[in-house]
Design a protein around this motif. Structure first.
Motif, short mmCIF file in Angstrom:
data_model
loop_
_atom_site.label_atom_id
_atom_site.label_comp_id
_atom_site.label_asym_id
_atom_site.label_seq_id
_atom_site.Cartn_x
_atom_site.Cartn_y
_atom_site.Cartn_z
N HIS A 25 -2.24 -16.17 -4.12
CA HIS A 25 -2.23 -14.72 -3.96
C HIS A 25 -3.53 -14.22 -3.35
CE1 HIS A 25 1.24 -14.37 -6.68
NE2 HIS A 25 0.66 -15.36 -7.35
N SER A 27 -5.11 -10.00 -1.99
CA SER A 27 -4.87 -8.59 -2.27
C SER A 27 -3.69 -8.01 -1.50
CB SER A 27 -6.13 -7.78 -1.99
OG SER A 27 -6.53 -7.96 -0.65
N HIS A 28 -3.36 -8.56 -0.32
CA HIS A 28 -2.28 -8.02 0.49
C HIS A 28 -1.14 -8.99 0.76
CE1 HIS A 28 -5.88 -5.62 1.66
NE2 HIS A 28 -5.03 -4.67 1.35
N LYS A 30 0.99 -12.87 -0.35
CA LYS A 30 1.29 -13.94 -1.30
C LYS A 30 1.83 -15.09 -0.49
CE LYS A 30 4.21 -14.97 -5.26
NZ LYS A 30 5.23 -14.43 -6.18
N VAL A 60 7.53 -2.30 0.81
CA VAL A 60 6.31 -2.20 1.61
C VAL A 60 6.33 -0.91 2.40
CG1 VAL A 60 4.97 -3.26 3.45
CG2 VAL A 60 6.07 -4.69 1.75
N LYS A 96 2.74 -7.72 0.43
CA LYS A 96 2.69 -6.77 -0.68
C LYS A 96 2.63 -5.34 -0.13
CE LYS A 96 0.23 -9.93 -3.77
NZ LYS A 96 -0.98 -10.11 -4.57
N GLU A 98 0.59 -2.98 -0.56
CA GLU A 98 -0.75 -2.52 -0.18
C GLU A 98 -1.11 -2.91 1.26
OE1 GLU A 98 -0.54 -4.87 -2.94
OE2 GLU A 98 0.04 -3.18 -4.19
#
Length: 124
Positions: A25, A27-28, A30, A60, A96, A98
């Motif tokens: 993973h 932050s944005h 996976k 998203v 993700k 974000e």
């Protein structure tokens, strides 16, 4: 421009990667990946090239234009990293929510970092 056909993950392989793949993973993004099979002494056939799939849902963005832009940026980042990747990996990149604010450079850096963590880069 999309990924070369040989580097695209087939629909039938998505379920196997989700079920058996290792997970990393950021932050944005996976990353789900199945490593290349270990070479046997009796089997000297060359490994297939690394294959990628991109999973990006409506969570998203509700707008198809934004989702397509994110996919284009990810495919460009993948194309840039392809020469340095070990062959035989089956990989899915899950985006993700974000990630809507991300630029190409962020995707490239995060994807490279995730692939290094998964040891999918030659000479990691």
């Amino acid at each position: 421009m999309g990924l070369p056909k040989i580097n695209r993950l087939h629909r039938r392989d998505f379920r196997a990667v989700y079920r058996r793949g290792l997970s990393r993973h950021s932050s944005h993004l996976k990353l789900k990946a199945i490593p290349a099979p270990s070479p046997n002494e009796t089997d000297r056939a060359p490994l297939a090239p690394t294959q990628f799939g991109i999973s990006l849902g409506r969570k998203v963005s509700k707008k198809a234009v934004e989702r397509n832009r994110l996919k284009r940026q990810l495919r460009a980042a993948i194309r840039q990293l392809l020469p340095s990747l070990a062959p035989g990996w089956k990989t899915i990149i899950v985006v993700k929510p974000e990630a809507r604010k991300c630029k190409y450079e962020h995707f490239l850096r995060e994807l490279k970092e995730l692939l290094l963590q998964a040891e999918a880069v030659n000479g990691h």
